[in-house]
Write a protein that holds these residues in place. Structure first.
Motif, mmCIF file in Angstrom:
data_model
loop_
_atom_site.group_PDB
_atom_site.id
_atom_site.type_symbol
_atom_site.label_atom_id
_atom_site.label_comp_id
_atom_site.label_asym_id
_atom_site.label_seq_id
_atom_site.Cartn_x
_atom_site.Cartn_y
_atom_site.Cartn_z
ATOM 1 N N ASP A 191 0.821 -1.201 0.000
ATOM 2 C CA ASP A 191 0.000 0.000 0.000
ATOM 3 C C ASP A 191 0.857 1.254 0.000
ATOM 4 N N SER A 192 1.904 1.297 0.810
ATOM 5 C CA SER A 192 2.743 2.494 0.840
ATOM 6 C C SER A 192 3.525 2.648 -0.462
ATOM 7 N N LEU A 193 3.902 1.550 -1.091
ATOM 8 C CA LEU A 193 4.600 1.618 -2.376
ATOM 9 C C LEU A 193 3.699 2.181 -3.471
ATOM 10 N N ARG A 194 2.458 1.681 -3.529
ATOM 11 C CA ARG A 194 1.567 2.174 -4.601
ATOM 12 C C ARG A 194 1.167 3.618 -4.337
ATOM 13 N N LEU A 195 1.074 4.028 -3.065
ATOM 14 C CA LEU A 195 0.759 5.419 -2.772
ATOM 15 C C LEU A 195 1.883 6.328 -3.250
ATOM 16 N N GLU A 196 3.138 5.979 -2.963
ATOM 17 C CA GLU A 196 4.267 6.763 -3.454
ATOM 18 C C GLU A 196 4.286 6.817 -4.982
ATOM 19 N N ALA A 197 3.840 5.737 -5.612
ATOM 20 C CA ALA A 197 3.806 5.685 -7.077
ATOM 21 C C ALA A 197 2.613 6.428 -7.664
ATOM 22 N N GLY A 198 1.743 6.985 -6.813
ATOM 23 C CA GLY A 198 0.592 7.736 -7.284
ATOM 24 C C GLY A 198 -0.482 6.871 -7.909
#
Length: 402
Positions: A258-265
Motif C-alpha cells: 500500500d505504501s509503495l503504490r501510494l508513493e507511485a501515485g
C-alpha cells in the motif's frame, strides 16, 4: 461461467446469485505465509499477510532490491467466445471498457476501467490479448483480465448481466498470482525462468517452471520494475520457496504494497476510485483510448467526454503534508472558513520520501501543483500543498529503453 476450487472451500460463485460476499477464504500460500512469520489480516475476503519484518523495512527493501507479493486474491478471468472469434470478444468487452481492446496485439496488456452507465468506475483492471489457443495456459480464452480482489464477485455479476450470452467467463480460482517487484526483481526471476527479461512493460508471455505452465507479465502496482506470475496454485509454494532463496528477494506484505503504490501515485479501488468517480475526476484520462473517444461508444461516454471538454467538478491530486504526522483516508479538505470542500482518499508516511503524503479529491480550481490546501483530521488542522504525482519516479522498463 466455470471455476475450480478445493473441495474444502465453499464455491464463491454460489453467492453471485444472492448478492452476498463469500466467507473469508485462504490463499494457496496461507500456510507458507504463516510459517514465515506473516501477520495475517482479513482483506478482500481473504486472510492475507500485512507484514513480516515490518512495513517500513519491507517497503525500503522493495525499492532497493526485490519483494515477493502474494496477490492471489485478485480475480483472474479468461474470456472466450462461443462461436465468435477474438475480435468478437474484444467488441463485447469494449461495451463496458473505454480502452482500445480490439487494437491489442497478442501478449499486449492495457490498463482499463469497468464503467457503469453513468461513467462511474466499478473497477480498474488489466486486460491482455492472449496469443492463439495452445500458446498460453488458459485453454480457449482469447482475453485474460485481472480484476481487484475486493470487487471481483461484483464485477463478474455485472458482466454476467451486460455481456452477450455467447461470451463465457472463467474465473480461474485454481491459479495463484505472485508479483515480484523491485529493481532487482526481473534478474532474480530470470535465473529461475530464462527469457523473462526479454519482456518489457505491459507485455506478457507463456513460460514454464518445473513442468508447470506460467503466464508472466512485466507489470505490477508498486511503481517499480517487476513481473506478475500466474501459476497453478499447487505449485505456488514451491515457486515462492525458490524465488525467496534468491538473495535479492524477500516476502513482502500488504502494508508495504500500500505504501509503495501510494508513493507511485497509483489509485486503490474502494478508496481512491468508486462508482461515483469518473475517469476524468480520477485523473485517469489516459485509459480512454483515442479511437474510443472519437466513437463515443463506451458506457458513460456522454458524461465523460463532457468532463474532458469542460473539466470535472473535482479532481484527484497528490498532496505533500507539512510536518511528520500522516493524514489518513477520511480526513477532510476544508476552505478558509472551515467548510468541507474535498476528502482525502489515501494517506500515510512515505518511507522513500521521508515525509507524509496523501491523495485527495479537491475542487478542480485547487488542483494545480503548488496550491496550498488545509486538511482536518480528528479536529486537528494540517497544512498541505498539491504536488505532481508520482511522488517517487516510476522505474518501468519500456520498449526501446524509454
Amino acid at each position: 461461467m466455470s471455476d475450480t476450487l478445493p473441495d474444502t472451500l465453499p464455491d464463491p460463485l454460489d453467492d453471485l446469485n444472492e448478492g452476498d460476499e463469500p466467507a473469508i477464504l485462504q490463499l494457496p500460500l496461507d500456510a507458507w505465509h504463516r510459517a514465515r512469520g506473516g501477520r495475517m489480516v482479513p482483506f478482500a475476503g481473504y486472510e492475507m499477510p500485512v507484514q513480516y519484518d515490518g512495513i517500513m523495512a519491507e517497503h525500503l527493501w522493495t525499492r532497493e532490491s526485490a519483494g515477493l507479493f502474494d496477490v492471489s486474491h485478485m480475480g483472474q478471468v479468461g474470456f472466450t467466445g462461443d462461436g465468435i472469434d477474438a475480435a468478437g470478444v474484444a467488441k463485447a468487452l469494449e461495451a463496458v471498457l473505454p480502452g482500445d481492446i480490439a487494437g491489442l496485439a497478442p501478449t499486449k496488456i492495457r490498463y482499463s476501467l469497468l464503467l457503469n452507465d453513468e461513467g462511474g468506475i466499478l473497477d480498474d483492471l488489466m486486460a491482455t490479448r492472449l496469443p492463439e489457443e495452445g500458446a498460453h495456459p488458459f485453454g480457449e480464452a482469447s482475453h485474460y483480465v485481472v480484476v481487484n480482489g475486493a470487487t471481483k464477485y461484483d464485477d463478474l455479476s455485472y458482466l454476467l448481466d451486460v455481456l452477450p450470452d455467447d461470451i463465457t467467463m472463467n474465473l480461474m480460482e485454481d491459479q495463484a498470482l505472485l508479483a515480484v517487484q523491485g529493481p532487482k526483481a526481473v534478474a532474480a526471476v530470470a535465473r529461475l525462468i530464462p527469457g523473462v527479461d526479454a519482456l518489457v512493460f505491459m507485455t506478457a508471455g507463456a513460460f514454464e517452471w518445473n513442468g508447470h505452465p506460467l503466464w508472466i507479465s512485466r507489470s505490477g502496482y508498486t511503481g517499480e520494475d517487476g513481473v506478475e506470475i500466474s501459476i497453478p496454485a499447487e505449485a505456488a509454494a514451491d515457486f515462492a520457496d525458490a524465488i525467496c532463496a534468491e538473495p535479492e528477494v524477500k516476502p513482502i506484505g500488504l502494508g508495504a504494497r500500500d505504501s509503495l503504490r501510494l508513493e507511485a501515485g497509483l489509485p486503490l479501488y474502494g478508496h481512491d476510485l468508486d462508482p461515483e468517480t469518473t475517469p476524468v475526476m480520477a485523473d485517469l484520462g489516459f485509459a480512454l483510448s483515442k479511437r474510443r473517444r472519437e466513437a463515443a461508444d463506451f458506457a458513460g461516454a456522454q458524461r465523460i467526454l463532457a468532463e474532458r471538454e469542460d473539466g470535472p467538478a473535482v479532481k484527484r491530486v497528490g498532496l505533500s503534508v507539512a510536518g511528520r504526522q500522516p493524514v489518513r483516508e477520511g480526513a477532510s479538505v476544508v476552505d478558509a472558513d472551515g467548510a468541507v470542500i474535498g476528502r482525502v482518499t489515501s494517506g500515510g508516511f512515505a518511507p522513500s520520501v521521508g515525509a507524509p503524503i496523501a491523495m485527495a479529491y479537491v475542487p478542480a480550481a485547487l488542483a494545480a501543483a503548488g496550491t496550498p490546501v488545509r486538511l482536518v483530521q480528528r479536529g486537528k488542522i494540517h497544512e498541505a500543498a498539491v504536488v505532481p504525482m508520482p511522488f517517487v519516479p516510476h522505474r518501468y522498463v519500456r520498449a526501446g529503453g524509454k
